[in-house]
Design a protein around this motif. Structure first.
Motif, PDB file in Angstrom:
ATOM      1  N   GLY A 288       0.544  -1.386  -0.021  1.00 42.36           N
ATOM      2  CA  GLY A 288       0.014  -0.107   0.021  1.00 42.36           C
ATOM      3  C   GLY A 288       0.943   1.089   0.025  1.00 42.36           C
ATOM      4  N   PHE A 289       2.144   1.287  -0.513  1.00 48.07           N
ATOM      5  CA  PHE A 289       3.036   2.337  -0.420  1.00 48.07           C
ATOM      6  C   PHE A 289       3.024   3.037  -1.693  1.00 48.07           C
ATOM      7  N   GLU A 290       2.238   2.425  -2.741  1.00 48.17           N
ATOM      8  CA  GLU A 290       2.349   3.399  -3.925  1.00 48.17           C
ATOM      9  C   GLU A 290       1.833   4.759  -4.104  1.00 48.17           C
ATOM     10  N   GLY A 291       2.715   5.612  -4.399  1.00 51.35           N
ATOM     11  CA  GLY A 291       2.323   6.950  -4.445  1.00 51.35           C
ATOM     12  C   GLY A 291       2.290   7.786  -3.100  1.00 51.35           C
ATOM     13  N   ARG A 292       2.547   7.002  -1.989  1.00 49.40           N
ATOM     14  CA  ARG A 292       2.529   7.692  -0.613  1.00 49.40           C
ATOM     15  C   ARG A 292       3.835   8.365  -0.293  1.00 49.40           C
ATOM     16  N   SER A 293       3.507   9.486   0.567  1.00 53.59           N
ATOM     17  CA  SER A 293       4.630  10.283   0.909  1.00 53.59           C
ATOM     18  C   SER A 293       5.424   9.780   2.150  1.00 53.59           C
TER      19      SER A 293
ATOM     20  N   GLY B 193      -6.834  12.277   8.035  1.00 54.48           N
ATOM     21  CA  GLY B 193      -7.470  11.140   8.489  1.00 54.48           C
ATOM     22  C   GLY B 193      -6.787   9.978   8.558  1.00 54.48           C
ATOM     23  N   ARG B 194      -5.526  10.046   8.199  1.00 56.67           N
ATOM     24  CA  ARG B 194      -4.602   8.716   8.266  1.00 56.67           C
ATOM     25  C   ARG B 194      -2.852   8.900   8.529  1.00 56.67           C
ATOM     26  N   GLY B 195      -2.314   8.117   9.055  1.00 52.76           N
ATOM     27  CA  GLY B 195      -0.947   8.436   9.043  1.00 52.76           C
ATOM     28  C   GLY B 195      -0.338   7.172   9.933  1.00 52.76           C
ATOM     29  N   ALA B 196       0.900   6.854   9.567  1.00 50.97           N
ATOM     30  CA  ALA B 196       1.551   5.779  10.176  1.00 50.97           C
ATOM     31  C   ALA B 196       2.981   6.452  10.445  1.00 50.97           C
ATOM     32  N   ILE B 197       3.400   6.274  12.030  1.00 54.68           N
ATOM     33  CA  ILE B 197       4.645   6.717  12.452  1.00 54.68           C
ATOM     34  C   ILE B 197       5.457   5.439  13.069  1.00 54.68           C
TER      35      ILE B 197
ATOM     36  N   ASP C 108       2.021  10.811   4.577  1.00 49.92           N
ATOM     37  CA  ASP C 108       1.507   9.513   5.097  1.00 49.92           C
ATOM     38  C   ASP C 108       2.215   8.627   6.164  1.00 49.92           C
ATOM     39  N   VAL C 109       3.737   8.670   5.854  1.00 49.38           N
ATOM     40  CA  VAL C 109       4.381   7.976   6.860  1.00 49.38           C
ATOM     41  C   VAL C 109       5.635   8.660   7.259  1.00 49.38           C
ATOM     42  N   LEU C 110       5.904   8.827   8.503  1.00 53.47           N
ATOM     43  CA  LEU C 110       7.090   9.256   9.132  1.00 53.47           C
ATOM     44  C   LEU C 110       7.951   8.144   9.942  1.00 53.47           C
TER      45      LEU C 110
END
Length: 254
Positions: free
Chosen positions: A5-10, A136-140, A87-89
């Motif tokens: 699910g990382f396609e195009g995510r920042s 409304g979403r994010g993964a750290i 999206d992800v830090l």
């Protein structure tokens, strides 16, 4: 579409100029993510960007001290403007202490280790959160340490900082779990990176900690830690929140 699910995510990865951070940046890019490489070292940061682009991925770098607000602001602004959001830090950057016992820990050692290993991740997460909350979403994902699970894997400053990272992870998970934000951490055991311990020969701390560290066993490759980071950041870990995952070949089980 990437299976993770990382396609195009920042994705922002700190300490991405080498070691675990570089391995994670390369893996995220290979999964289709747009990667922001953050590091103190300009040369190694751009080496990572070059490696990503050579492999056909998307990356750019921001160089500077992560404990400086201006650098933190630049990282978030660059990621959001270039990639359309955040999206992800991955709060991975860190330094080692000198294995000093408390009585031998000087102010400079304490302040530097806490600043880099705990204050900087706090500052960057604080800056990133509003953008994740808006979406409304994010993964750290934090890089903690075996030292976050025990008192016998490092000196006082490093141990305190990494225990702090565990508290930060769990607090985030509780505070924002109803807002679509997940916070987790890996706790690496012995891993092959460029971090070296400048321990004072014969000092109390290293002499006490040394026999415990000897139980670490096999030294992991940075890519093994990166794989765990990607999993925790992925949609496959969508119901995992507030966990600290040892990636240590069973060291924490001893």
């Amino acid at each position: 579409m990437s299976s993770n699910g990382f396609e195009g995510r920042s994705v922002v990865v700190t300490g991405a100029g080498s070691g675990i951070g570089r391995a994670a940046a390369l893996r995220f890019a290979a999964e289709g993510a747009n990667v922001l490489v953050a590091d103190l070292n300009q040369e190694t940061a751009h080496e990572t960007v070059t490696a990503v682009r050579t492999a056909g991925g998307i990356a750019r770098a921001v160089v500077g001290d992560l404990s400086e607000q201006a650098v933190v602001d630049e990282i978030v602004a660059t990621a959001t403007s270039a990639y359309g959001g955040l999206d992800v830090l991955v709060n991975n950057a860190g330094i080692m202490d000198r294995m000093s016992a408390l009585a031998d820990t000087e102010d400079a050692e304490w302040e530097r280790v806490i600043r880099v290993n705990l204050t900087a991740p706090f500052m960057l997460t604080r800056a990133a959160l509003p953008h994740m909350l808006d979406r409304g979403r994010g993964a750290i994902v934090f890089t903690a340490s075996e030292a976050a699970l025990r008192g016998s894997a490092a000196g006082t400053a490093y141990t305190a900082a990494k225990h702090g990272i565990v508290g930060l992870t769990k607090s985030l998970a509780v505070m924002y779990r109803n807002n679509g934000i997940r916070a987790n951490a890996i706790a690496p055991g012995a891993t092959s990176t460029n971090i070296r311990v400048d321990a004072e020969a014969g000092a109390h701390g290293p002499s006490v900690v040394g026999p415990h560290v000897a139980l670490a066993g096999r030294v992991a490759d940075a890519s093994e830690q990166a794989a765990a980071i990607l999993f925790l950041a992925s949609d496959a870990a969508g119901n995992i929140n507030g966990t600290v995952l040892p990636v240590d070949n069973g060291w924490s089980a001893i």
